[in-house]
Design an enzyme around this catalytic site. Structure first.
Site, PDB file in Angstrom:
ATOM      1  N   SER A 147       0.854  -1.191   0.000  1.00 16.04           N
ATOM      2  CA  SER A 147       0.000   0.000   0.000  1.00 16.04           C
ATOM      3  C   SER A 147       0.887   1.237   0.000  1.00 16.04           C
ATOM      4  O   SER A 147       2.023   1.208   0.508  1.00 16.04           O
ATOM      5  CB  SER A 147      -0.901   0.025   1.235  1.00 16.04           C
ATOM      6  OG  SER A 147      -1.547   1.279   1.369  1.00 16.04           O
ATOM      7  N   TYR A 160      -2.190  -1.436  10.267  1.00 18.92           N
ATOM      8  CA  TYR A 160      -2.312  -1.706   8.837  1.00 18.92           C
ATOM      9  C   TYR A 160      -1.085  -1.207   8.094  1.00 18.92           C
ATOM     10  O   TYR A 160      -0.488  -1.922   7.284  1.00 18.92           O
ATOM     11  CB  TYR A 160      -3.568  -1.036   8.289  1.00 18.92           C
ATOM     12  CG  TYR A 160      -3.745  -1.199   6.791  1.00 18.92           C
ATOM     13  CD1 TYR A 160      -4.211  -2.397   6.268  1.00 18.92           C
ATOM     14  CD2 TYR A 160      -3.447  -0.155   5.915  1.00 18.92           C
ATOM     15  CE1 TYR A 160      -4.366  -2.564   4.899  1.00 18.92           C
ATOM     16  CE2 TYR A 160      -3.595  -0.307   4.556  1.00 18.92           C
ATOM     17  CZ  TYR A 160      -4.064  -1.510   4.043  1.00 18.92           C
ATOM     18  OH  TYR A 160      -4.210  -1.668   2.689  1.00 18.92           O
TER      19      TYR A 160
END
Length: 281
Positions: A147, A160
Site C-alpha cells: 500500500s 495496517y
C-alpha cells in the site's frame, strides 16, 4: 503471459472482489488459468463463473480464511499438481475504515493476530508453497500487494500501515535473493483504489477503479522490485515523503484526517440507506 512465465496457472489470494478479482480478470485475459482463494465459498464460486464466462479460462476455487493458522495444508493439497507461473498475494484486511489511535481500536487483542495472519503470515506462507517450483523452473512472477501508506509512517492506521511495510520489505528482499533464478518479485504499493475496503470512493485522478489500476500496474512488472503502479500514485508517494514529519504528524492534520474520513463514511452510509429505501418502494 503464461508463455512468459512457463506455467499455465495464476494463484490469487483475496480474489473474490476488489483488486484481487480485477487481477483475476486481467490475467485470465492474458491467457492464464486461475486458482482464486478467499474466505467465502459462495463469493468465490460467483467470481469463478463470471471470470470463466467472460474469458473462457478455467477457474479453480479454494475457500480459506487467512486470519486462521490451520489453512495452509488444505491450500497446498489443492494446488498439488498445478504448474503456477504467477502468484498474486493480494489478501489483506483493514481493522476499521475509521482512523483510530492504537489503544482505541475495539477488540484489539483479537484483531492483532487476525491482522498479522492475514496481512503478513499469508504472504510468507504462500511464497513458501509456490516459490520452490518457480526456482526449479527458473521462471515466475510474484506480485505482493502492499500500500502507498508504506511509504511513510501513517498514524491512525498504525497496524495496517506497519503490516504493509513488511510486505514491501519482504518482497524487495526476496527479489534480491531470487532474481538470479529468473523470478520477478515485486511489491505493488497503490494509494487510492475504489473497493469495498475503501468504501467505493468515487474514482478520480488519484483514486482508480480496481480494474484500471490493475491494468496499469501490470505494465510495470519489469520496472523493479517496487512500483506504485501508476504515474499519479508515484507522484503522490514522492510528495508525501517530502512533507516534514512535523507537519504530516501534527495533531491538526491528524484531527483533520479523522474528521474528513468520518464525514466521507457518514455520507456513504446515508447514500446506501437511500438506495435501500428506493429499492424497498
Amino acid at each position: 503471459m503464461e508463455k512468459t512465465f512457463h506455467a499455465p496457472y495464476t494463484v490469487i489470494t483475496g480474489a473474490s472482489d476488489g483488486i484481487g478479482k480485477a487481477y483475476a480478470f486481467e490475467l485470465a485475459k492474458h491467457g492464464m488459468d486461475l486458482v482464486i482463494i478467499s474466505r467465502t465459498q459462495r463469493k468465490l464460486e460467483k467470481a469463478a463463473r463470471e471470470i470463466g464466462a467472460r474469458t473462457g479460462k478455467q477457474v479453480k476455487v479454494i475457500a480459506a480464511d487467512f486470519t486462521k493458522d490451520d489453512i495452509y495444508e488444505h491450500i497446498e493439497k489443492n494446488l498439488g499438481g498445478l504448474e503456477v507461473g504467477v502468484l498474486v498475494n493480494n489478501v489483506g484486511m483493514l481493522l476499521c475504515r475509521q482512523p483510530h489511535r492504537f489503544l482505541d481500536i475495539e477488540q484489539l487483542d483479537q484483531k492483532i493476530p487476525d491482522l498479522i495472519n492475514c496481512n503478513i503470515k499469508a504472504l510468507m506462507k504462500m511464497c513458501r508453497i509456490i516459490l520452490p517450483a518457480m526456482v526449479k523452473r527458473k521462471k515466475g512472477l510474484i506480485l505482493n500487494v502492499s500500500s502507498g501508506v508504506a511509504c511513510s509512517p501513517w498514524p491512525m492506521y498504525s497496524l495496517y500501515a506497519a503490516s504493509k511495510v513488511f510486505v514491501q520489505r519482504f518482497s524487495r528482499c526476496l527479489q534480491a535473493e531470487y532474481k538470479a533464478n529468473g523470478i520477478i518479485i515485486q511489491a505493488v504499493t497503490p494509494f487510492g483504489i475504489s473497493t469495498s475496503m475503501t468504501g467505493y470512493q468515487d474514482p478520480n485522478f488519484i483514486t482508480f477503479t480496481a480494474e484500471d489500476f490493475v491494468r496499469t500496474s501490470l505494465q510495470y512488472v519489469t520496472a523493479g522490485d517496487q512500483t506504485y503502479g501508476s504515474v499519479s500514485h508515484q507522484l503522490l508517494g514522492s510528495a508525501i515523503q517530502n512533507i516534514p514529519k512535523s507537519i504530516l504528524h501534527s495533531d491538526v492534520l491528524l484531527d483533520s484526517m479523522v474528521e474528513y474520513v468520518n464525514k466521507k463514511i457518514s455520507i456513504q452510509k446515508k447514500n446506501e440507506c437511500s438506495k435501500t429505501s428506493e429499492l424497498a418502494k
